[in-house]
Write a protein that holds these residues in place. Structure first.
Motif, PDB file in Angstrom:
ATOM      1  N   SER A  31       0.815  -1.213   0.000  1.00 24.87           N
ATOM      2  CA  SER A  31       0.000   0.000   0.000  1.00 24.87           C
ATOM      3  C   SER A  31       0.856   1.274   0.000  1.00 24.87           C
ATOM      4  N   TYR A  32       2.174   1.112  -0.011  1.00 26.92           N
ATOM      5  CA  TYR A  32       3.085   2.255   0.009  1.00 26.92           C
ATOM      6  C   TYR A  32       3.820   2.398  -1.304  1.00 26.92           C
ATOM      7  N   LYS A  33       3.924   3.632  -1.756  1.00 28.79           N
ATOM      8  CA  LYS A  33       4.863   3.948  -2.811  1.00 28.79           C
ATOM      9  C   LYS A  33       6.248   4.023  -2.172  1.00 28.79           C
ATOM     10  N   ILE A  34       7.273   3.575  -2.878  1.00 26.25           N
ATOM     11  CA  ILE A  34       8.615   3.528  -2.322  1.00 26.25           C
ATOM     12  C   ILE A  34       9.559   4.371  -3.175  1.00 26.25           C
ATOM     13  N   GLY A  35      10.358   5.150  -2.490  1.00 24.04           N
ATOM     14  CA  GLY A  35      11.350   5.965  -3.180  1.00 24.04           C
ATOM     15  C   GLY A  35      12.750   5.696  -2.660  1.00 24.04           C
ATOM     16  N   ALA A  50      11.704   6.167  -7.831  1.00 19.34           N
ATOM     17  CA  ALA A  50      10.534   5.769  -7.059  1.00 19.34           C
ATOM     18  C   ALA A  50       9.663   4.840  -7.876  1.00 19.34           C
ATOM     19  N   THR A  51       8.819   4.104  -7.177  1.00 21.14           N
ATOM     20  CA  THR A  51       7.926   3.171  -7.843  1.00 21.14           C
ATOM     21  C   THR A  51       6.530   3.261  -7.227  1.00 21.14           C
ATOM     22  N   ARG A  52       5.530   3.047  -8.059  1.00 23.68           N
ATOM     23  CA  ARG A  52       4.151   3.010  -7.582  1.00 23.68           C
ATOM     24  C   ARG A  52       3.934   1.755  -6.733  1.00 23.68           C
ATOM     25  N   THR A  58       7.614   3.492 -12.894  1.00 23.27           N
ATOM     26  CA  THR A  58       8.808   3.917 -12.171  1.00 23.27           C
ATOM     27  C   THR A  58       9.216   5.312 -12.614  1.00 23.27           C
ATOM     28  N   TYR A  59       9.935   5.994 -11.752  1.00 20.81           N
ATOM     29  CA  TYR A  59      10.302   7.386 -11.982  1.00 20.81           C
ATOM     30  C   TYR A  59      11.757   7.575 -11.570  1.00 20.81           C
ATOM     31  N   TYR A  60      12.476   8.403 -12.324  1.00 18.75           N
ATOM     32  CA  TYR A  60      13.905   8.567 -12.076  1.00 18.75           C
ATOM     33  C   TYR A  60      14.316  10.037 -12.143  1.00 18.75           C
ATOM     34  N   ALA A  61      15.342  10.361 -11.382  1.00 21.80           N
ATOM     35  CA  ALA A  61      16.001  11.650 -11.555  1.00 21.80           C
ATOM     36  C   ALA A  61      16.775  11.623 -12.862  1.00 21.80           C
ATOM     37  N   ASP A  62      16.899  12.755 -13.495  1.00 20.60           N
ATOM     38  CA  ASP A  62      17.607  12.822 -14.772  1.00 20.60           C
ATOM     39  C   ASP A  62      19.045  12.332 -14.642  1.00 20.60           C
ATOM     40  N   SER A  63      19.649  12.554 -13.495  1.00 18.10           N
ATOM     41  CA  SER A  63      21.057  12.211 -13.298  1.00 18.10           C
ATOM     42  C   SER A  63      21.312  10.707 -13.294  1.00 18.10           C
ATOM     43  N   VAL A  64      20.275   9.905 -13.082  1.00 18.17           N
ATOM     44  CA  VAL A  64      20.464   8.450 -13.014  1.00 18.17           C
ATOM     45  C   VAL A  64      19.689   7.705 -14.096  1.00 18.17           C
TER      46      VAL A  64
END
Length: 126
Positions: A31-35, A50-52, A58-64
């Motif tokens: 039930s938690y999103k994790i970053g 981070a992930t839903r 999934t989501y990423y910073a541009d640097s990675v």
């Protein structure tokens, strides 16, 4: 309540790889999103990935982006961060965090996360 424990950090040469793990206690992990966040000496904590809840997005910073991959296994209460092509500027303490808000998209701001692990050190030598 969720307790998070990171592992997998260490010392690696530039261009190498590491896989970080974040294991959560509690029966409501899904039930938690994790970053994943990181903090280098003298710098603010910054968003990494981070992930839903289901891991469907999934989501990423541009640097990675293109080098790191976040994934989760809800059956094992675990989130992973695969880090490839590591650079010296990736050196930091890496933290995982849980976001219990109702939004479907995980936050990129540390203050919006409810629970944090103790962190694991990643050092990349040049």
């Amino acid at each position: 309540q969720v307790q998070l424990v990171e592992s997998g950090g260490g010392l690696v040469q530039a261009g190498g790889s590491l896989r970080l793990s974040c294991v959560a206690s509690g029966r409501t992990f899904s039930s938690y999103k994790i970053g994943w966040f990181r903090q280098a000496p003298g710098k603010e904590r910054e968003f990494v990935a981070a992930t839903r809840r289901s891991g469907s997005a999934t989501y990423y910073a541009d640097s990675v982006k293109g080098r790191f991959t976040i994934s989760r296994d809800n059956a094992k209460n675990t989130v992973y961060l695969q880090m490839n092509s590591l650079k010296p500027e990736d050196t930091a303490i890496y933290y995982c965090a849980a976001d219990g808000s109702s939004s479907g998209i995980p936050a990129r701001v540390p203050s919006l996360y409810d629970y944090w692990g103790q962190g694991t050190q990643v050092t990349v030598s040049s």
